[in-house]
Design a protein around this motif. Structure first.
Motif, PDB file in Angstrom:
ATOM      1  N   SER A 341      35.794  41.897  52.761  1.00 47.23           N
ATOM      2  CA  SER A 341      35.134  42.943  51.968  1.00 47.23           C
ATOM      3  C   SER A 341      35.803  43.102  50.599  1.00 47.23           C
ATOM      4  O   SER A 341      35.121  43.236  49.576  1.00 47.23           O
ATOM      5  CB  SER A 341      35.178  44.267  52.733  1.00 47.23           C
ATOM      6  OG  SER A 341      34.608  45.304  51.965  1.00 47.23           O
ATOM      7  N   ALA A 342      37.139  43.070  50.576  1.00 46.07           N
ATOM      8  CA  ALA A 342      37.853  43.198  49.306  1.00 46.07           C
ATOM      9  C   ALA A 342      37.585  42.002  48.395  1.00 46.07           C
ATOM     10  O   ALA A 342      37.423  42.160  47.175  1.00 46.07           O
ATOM     11  CB  ALA A 342      39.350  43.336  49.575  1.00 46.07           C
ATOM     12  N   VAL A 343      37.522  40.805  48.964  1.00 44.80           N
ATOM     13  CA  VAL A 343      37.218  39.607  48.167  1.00 44.80           C
ATOM     14  C   VAL A 343      35.835  39.725  47.547  1.00 44.80           C
ATOM     15  O   VAL A 343      35.629  39.396  46.357  1.00 44.80           O
ATOM     16  CB  VAL A 343      37.323  38.342  49.052  1.00 44.80           C
ATOM     17  CG1 VAL A 343      36.773  37.130  48.302  1.00 44.80           C
ATOM     18  CG2 VAL A 343      38.762  38.098  49.454  1.00 44.80           C
ATOM     19  N   LEU A 369      43.663  42.779  42.454  1.00 43.87           N
ATOM     20  CA  LEU A 369      43.843  41.365  42.789  1.00 43.87           C
ATOM     21  C   LEU A 369      45.212  41.133  43.424  1.00 43.87           C
ATOM     22  O   LEU A 369      45.343  40.367  44.395  1.00 43.87           O
ATOM     23  CB  LEU A 369      43.704  40.517  41.529  1.00 43.87           C
ATOM     24  CG  LEU A 369      42.302  40.276  40.981  1.00 43.87           C
ATOM     25  CD1 LEU A 369      42.376  39.452  39.710  1.00 43.87           C
ATOM     26  CD2 LEU A 369      41.417  39.579  41.999  1.00 43.87           C
ATOM     27  N   GLU A 370      46.233  41.775  42.892  1.00 45.61           N
ATOM     28  CA  GLU A 370      47.585  41.608  43.432  1.00 45.61           C
ATOM     29  C   GLU A 370      47.671  42.132  44.861  1.00 45.61           C
ATOM     30  O   GLU A 370      48.295  41.508  45.720  1.00 45.61           O
ATOM     31  CB  GLU A 370      48.568  42.335  42.525  1.00 45.61           C
ATOM     32  CG  GLU A 370      50.017  42.026  42.788  1.00 45.61           C
ATOM     33  CD  GLU A 370      50.939  42.627  41.749  1.00 45.61           C
ATOM     34  OE1 GLU A 370      51.922  43.292  42.141  1.00 45.61           O
ATOM     35  OE2 GLU A 370      50.672  42.442  40.550  1.00 45.61           O
ATOM     36  N   GLU A 371      47.041  43.268  45.108  1.00 40.69           N
ATOM     37  CA  GLU A 371      47.046  43.834  46.457  1.00 40.69           C
ATOM     38  C   GLU A 371      46.284  42.941  47.430  1.00 40.69           C
ATOM     39  O   GLU A 371      46.708  42.740  48.588  1.00 40.69           O
ATOM     40  CB  GLU A 371      46.423  45.221  46.435  1.00 40.69           C
ATOM     41  CG  GLU A 371      46.651  46.043  47.685  1.00 40.69           C
ATOM     42  CD  GLU A 371      48.087  46.521  47.797  1.00 40.69           C
ATOM     43  OE1 GLU A 371      48.572  46.628  48.946  1.00 40.69           O
ATOM     44  OE2 GLU A 371      48.713  46.796  46.760  1.00 40.69           O
ATOM     45  N   LEU A 372      45.168  42.392  46.972  1.00 44.74           N
ATOM     46  CA  LEU A 372      44.380  41.498  47.824  1.00 44.74           C
ATOM     47  C   LEU A 372      45.152  40.226  48.143  1.00 44.74           C
ATOM     48  O   LEU A 372      45.146  39.747  49.287  1.00 44.74           O
ATOM     49  CB  LEU A 372      43.058  41.159  47.120  1.00 44.74           C
ATOM     50  CG  LEU A 372      42.164  40.128  47.804  1.00 44.74           C
ATOM     51  CD1 LEU A 372      41.802  40.566  49.213  1.00 44.74           C
ATOM     52  CD2 LEU A 372      40.893  39.893  46.977  1.00 44.74           C
ATOM     53  N   ALA A 373      45.819  39.651  47.157  1.00 46.30           N
ATOM     54  CA  ALA A 373      46.612  38.440  47.397  1.00 46.30           C
ATOM     55  C   ALA A 373      47.740  38.724  48.379  1.00 46.30           C
ATOM     56  O   ALA A 373      48.048  37.895  49.255  1.00 46.30           O
ATOM     57  CB  ALA A 373      47.170  37.925  46.073  1.00 46.30           C
ATOM     58  N   GLU A 374      48.365  39.886  48.246  1.00 46.55           N
ATOM     59  CA  GLU A 374      49.422  40.266  49.189  1.00 46.55           C
ATOM     60  C   GLU A 374      48.876  40.354  50.607  1.00 46.55           C
ATOM     61  O   GLU A 374      49.512  39.885  51.565  1.00 46.55           O
ATOM     62  CB  GLU A 374      50.017  41.615  48.777  1.00 46.55           C
ATOM     63  CG  GLU A 374      51.083  42.136  49.709  1.00 46.55           C
ATOM     64  CD  GLU A 374      51.465  43.574  49.405  1.00 46.55           C
ATOM     65  OE1 GLU A 374      52.206  44.177  50.206  1.00 46.55           O
ATOM     66  OE2 GLU A 374      51.021  44.093  48.359  1.00 46.55           O
ATOM     67  N   ALA A 375      47.674  40.939  50.757  1.00 49.66           N
ATOM     68  CA  ALA A 375      47.073  41.063  52.090  1.00 49.66           C
ATOM     69  C   ALA A 375      46.766  39.697  52.686  1.00 49.66           C
ATOM     70  O   ALA A 375      47.038  39.449  53.872  1.00 49.66           O
ATOM     71  CB  ALA A 375      45.792  41.898  51.992  1.00 49.66           C
ATOM     72  N   SER A 398      44.355  28.745  44.820  1.00 45.02           N
ATOM     73  CA  SER A 398      42.918  28.698  44.516  1.00 45.02           C
ATOM     74  C   SER A 398      42.064  29.290  45.633  1.00 45.02           C
ATOM     75  O   SER A 398      40.895  29.613  45.413  1.00 45.02           O
ATOM     76  CB  SER A 398      42.494  27.253  44.260  1.00 45.02           C
ATOM     77  OG  SER A 398      42.785  26.438  45.383  1.00 45.02           O
ATOM     78  N   GLU A 399      42.646  29.428  46.832  1.00 45.96           N
ATOM     79  CA  GLU A 399      41.909  29.986  47.969  1.00 45.96           C
ATOM     80  C   GLU A 399      42.088  31.499  48.084  1.00 45.96           C
ATOM     81  O   GLU A 399      41.423  32.135  48.896  1.00 45.96           O
ATOM     82  CB  GLU A 399      42.396  29.318  49.255  1.00 45.96           C
ATOM     83  CG  GLU A 399      42.194  27.809  49.279  1.00 45.96           C
ATOM     84  CD  GLU A 399      42.870  27.160  50.473  1.00 45.96           C
ATOM     85  OE1 GLU A 399      43.572  27.893  51.211  1.00 45.96           O
ATOM     86  OE2 GLU A 399      42.709  25.950  50.659  1.00 45.96           O
ATOM     87  N   ILE A 400      42.989  32.064  47.287  1.00 44.42           N
ATOM     88  CA  ILE A 400      43.260  33.499  47.371  1.00 44.42           C
ATOM     89  C   ILE A 400      42.414  34.232  46.329  1.00 44.42           C
ATOM     90  O   ILE A 400      42.383  33.840  45.154  1.00 44.42           O
ATOM     91  CB  ILE A 400      44.755  33.787  47.126  1.00 44.42           C
ATOM     92  CG1 ILE A 400      45.611  33.076  48.174  1.00 44.42           C
ATOM     93  CG2 ILE A 400      45.036  35.280  47.147  1.00 44.42           C
ATOM     94  CD1 ILE A 400      47.095  33.204  47.949  1.00 44.42           C
ATOM     95  N   ALA A 401      41.736  35.289  46.757  1.00 40.52           N
ATOM     96  CA  ALA A 401      40.917  36.124  45.860  1.00 40.52           C
ATOM     97  C   ALA A 401      39.921  35.286  45.076  1.00 40.52           C
ATOM     98  O   ALA A 401      39.675  35.524  43.878  1.00 40.52           O
ATOM     99  CB  ALA A 401      41.810  36.919  44.906  1.00 40.52           C
ATOM    100  N   ASN A 402      39.335  34.287  45.744  1.00 40.61           N
ATOM    101  CA  ASN A 402      38.332  33.410  45.116  1.00 40.61           C
ATOM    102  C   ASN A 402      38.860  32.705  43.866  1.00 40.61           C
ATOM    103  O   ASN A 402      38.096  32.377  42.942  1.00 40.61           O
ATOM    104  CB  ASN A 402      37.064  34.199  44.765  1.00 40.61           C
ATOM    105  CG  ASN A 402      36.181  34.426  45.973  1.00 40.61           C
ATOM    106  OD1 ASN A 402      36.467  33.918  47.067  1.00 40.61           O
ATOM    107  ND2 ASN A 402      35.117  35.178  45.804  1.00 40.61           N
ATOM    108  N   GLY A 403      40.170  32.479  43.818  1.00 41.20           N
ATOM    109  CA  GLY A 403      40.742  31.770  42.684  1.00 41.20           C
ATOM    110  C   GLY A 403      40.823  32.568  41.401  1.00 41.20           C
ATOM    111  O   GLY A 403      40.997  31.991  40.327  1.00 41.20           O
ATOM    112  N   LEU A 404      40.723  33.901  41.474  1.00 42.12           N
ATOM    113  CA  LEU A 404      40.734  34.738  40.268  1.00 42.12           C
ATOM    114  C   LEU A 404      42.143  35.101  39.810  1.00 42.12           C
ATOM    115  O   LEU A 404      42.305  35.684  38.735  1.00 42.12           O
ATOM    116  CB  LEU A 404      39.946  36.033  40.537  1.00 42.12           C
ATOM    117  CG  LEU A 404      38.462  35.862  40.870  1.00 42.12           C
ATOM    118  CD1 LEU A 404      37.834  37.217  41.172  1.00 42.12           C
ATOM    119  CD2 LEU A 404      37.725  35.185  39.727  1.00 42.12           C
ATOM    120  N   LEU A 405      43.163  34.774  40.596  1.00 41.55           N
ATOM    121  CA  LEU A 405      44.526  35.192  40.266  1.00 41.55           C
ATOM    122  C   LEU A 405      45.082  34.416  39.081  1.00 41.55           C
ATOM    123  O   LEU A 405      44.871  33.205  38.961  1.00 41.55           O
ATOM    124  CB  LEU A 405      45.449  34.960  41.451  1.00 41.55           C
ATOM    125  CG  LEU A 405      45.294  35.860  42.676  1.00 41.55           C
ATOM    126  CD1 LEU A 405      46.155  35.330  43.789  1.00 41.55           C
ATOM    127  CD2 LEU A 405      45.674  37.274  42.344  1.00 41.55           C
TER     128      LEU A 405
END
Length: 504
Positions: A341-343, A369-375, A398-405
């Motif tokens: 859901s967050a992604v 984005l940082e919180e989502l990557a941590e999760a 590239s697989e974390i947060a749809n590669g937006l990091l």
């Protein structure tokens, strides 16, 4: 002495105690005193062998390559290096431009018009060359270039004010400068106009002081119509009223002078406002109201988008944080659902707002984005730590947060991830699970090693210090668990994730 030497060697072969050490040491001293060199050398070697030596620490089975793929490490490091180089280039160019700008401003105030115009021209050429080599994104400038551009616009607007008695038009600047840079420059211009009014008041030039007071008043009226949010622009605006008050005080004090006179005849024309310009300026206005109305509308629209991003990011960040809580409670299905859901939320925000306005990335969206990557990092790690059949490697960047990091968001998530691992270590220690505590320590060490290799500085280095603190805490936990391993006392019962006392 030979008998005593043999006795010492025999004792050393059988025992390793302080008594033997003292015996051999005494024999060594006496052998050296009697010049028995072979016996003295042999006894010294025996003493050195008897002294304890430090052992090398054991290595971890988990290295940083399991936490960060080597290719991701290279790409992240290259991104950090490029940003650092761009920032250094911006500071070097900014210092050169600022020197020309300050020279031009001082020359304008003290009547050296030719020198001021030349310095301003040099600053403009240097700024154009830098912009051509490093095109900026609206709202995103490297290093101190934002401040440099504001200072340049301030002096350029001051030059225009001295020549025309009006505010510099925003349309005349084109796309090389941002709207907020223009607004900040016009706010700072009020202080320079008040300084100019002081110089004219010294020459008892009442007309020029009156023009300065009216110019600052008109700018203040337009700026008051802006709904300025809390930030640098609003703090700068707070100084406009003091510039206006200073001009009014000078007019009031000049009114006591009964023998008003014009400026000295040897004053340069560019240093003072012409009294003949006053009627024209009064009729046409010193500020283009239509243009400022357009500026207000654009500022309001941008601020509205910013508010929409902040509100939307709350939901994404909340889902990511709840996913971490669910992972701590071993509710894997719920954690996976919240992460998905967050992604989806951050992707929608990016497509709707951030893609068109990159300056909105800083703040709420970057934090989400940082919180989502941590999760995602924590969920993958805890699954592999407690399930031997699961893969131990964390997902690619590239697989974390749809590669937006970007690089800094990813490294920030890695630092925060070590804190969540530390909480698992505390929980494992209460259950006497030394193997899991060791896994937590290895993961924290790998995270800290990645952050150290990036050579972060300034504010970004705080994330490295946070990861180091988490690592030291886990080392202390492992030490406490080791020294208390044989002590009596029951371990805390296994934690039940479905316990009713543990709720969202």
């Amino acid at each position: 002495w030979m008998r005593r030497s043999l006795r010492a060697y025999r004792l050393a072969a059988l025992l390793s105690s302080a008594v033997v050490h003292r015996e051999v040491l005494a024999f060594s001293r006496q052998a050296r005193t009697l010049a028995l060199t072979p016996l003295w050398s042999a006894s010294r070697q025996l003493i050195l062998r008897m002294q304890p030596s430090p052992s090398f620490p054991a290595t971890f089975t988990t290295d940083s390559s399991q936490l960060l793929h080597p290719e991701d490490r290279e790409n992240t490091l290259a991104e950090i290096e490029k940003e650092r180089n761009d920032r250094d280039d911006a500071f070097r160019a900014g210092r050169a431009i600022s020197a020309h700008v300050q020279q031009a401003l001082s020359s304008f105030h003290y009547g050296l018009q030719d020198n001021a115009v030349e310095e301003l021209r040099k600053a403009e050429v240097a700024l154009q060359e830098y912009e051509a080599a490093n095109p900026h994104i609206v709202g995103c400038r490297e290093g101190n270039m934002n401040h440099v551009c504001e200072s340049f616009l301030k002096v350029k607007a001051f030059h225009h004010f001295l020549n025309a008695g009006q505010a510099l038009s925003r349309a005349s600047l084109g796309d090389a400068f941002d709207d907020e840079e223009y607004l900040a420059a016009m706010i700072e211009l009020c202080r320079e106009v008040a300084h100019y009014a002081l110089r004219r008041a010294t020459a008892l030039d009442v007309d020029s002081v009156a023009l300065c007071r009216r110019f600052v008043s008109e700018l203040k009226e337009e700026l008051l119509l802006f709904d300025l949010r809390n930030g640098p622009l609003r703090r700068k605006f707070d100084g406009v009223k003091y510039s206006e008050r200073r001009c009014e005080d000078m007019l009031y004090e000049l009114s006591f002078n009964q023998n008003e006179k014009a400026a000295e005849p040897d004053e340069r024309p560019a240093k003072r406002m012409k009294p003949s310009d006053a009627p024209a300026a009064e009729a046409n206005g010193m500020v283009a109201k239509e243009e400022w109305e357009l500026l207000r509308q654009k500022y309001h629209d941008y601020d509205q988008k910013r508010e929409d991003v902040i509100k939307s990011c709350r939901d994404a960040q909340k889902n990511a944080k709840n996913a971490i809580y669910a992972a701590h409670r071993r509710q894997r299905d719920r954690a996976q659902q919240l992460i998905e859901s967050a992604v989806s939320d951050v992707q929608k925000i990016y497509d709707k707002h951030i893609n068109a306005f990159p300056s909105l990335r800083h703040g709420s969206f970057s934090n989400a984005l940082e919180e989502l990557a941590e999760a995602q990092l924590f969920f993958t790690w805890i699954t592999s730590a407690e399930d031997p059949s699961a893969s131990a490697a964390c997902p690619r960047r590239s697989e974390i947060a749809n590669g937006l990091l970007n690089a800094h968001e990813y490294l920030g998530a890695l630092s925060d991830f070590s804190g969540e691992v530390g909480r698992i270590g505390v929980e494992a220690a209460t259950k006497r699970k030394s193997a899991l505590v060791r896994s937590c320590l290895e993961a924290a060490f790998a995270s800290h090693a990645v952050l150290l290799s990036m050579q972060l500085h300034g504010e970004k280095a705080k994330k490295v210090h946070a990861a180091e603190r988490n690592l030291r805490k886990l080392e202390t936990i492992e030490y406490d668990l080791a020294v208390r391993a044989n002590q009596k006392g029951p371990a805390i019962s296994d934690f039940d994730g479905s316990n009713e006392a543990q709720k969202d």
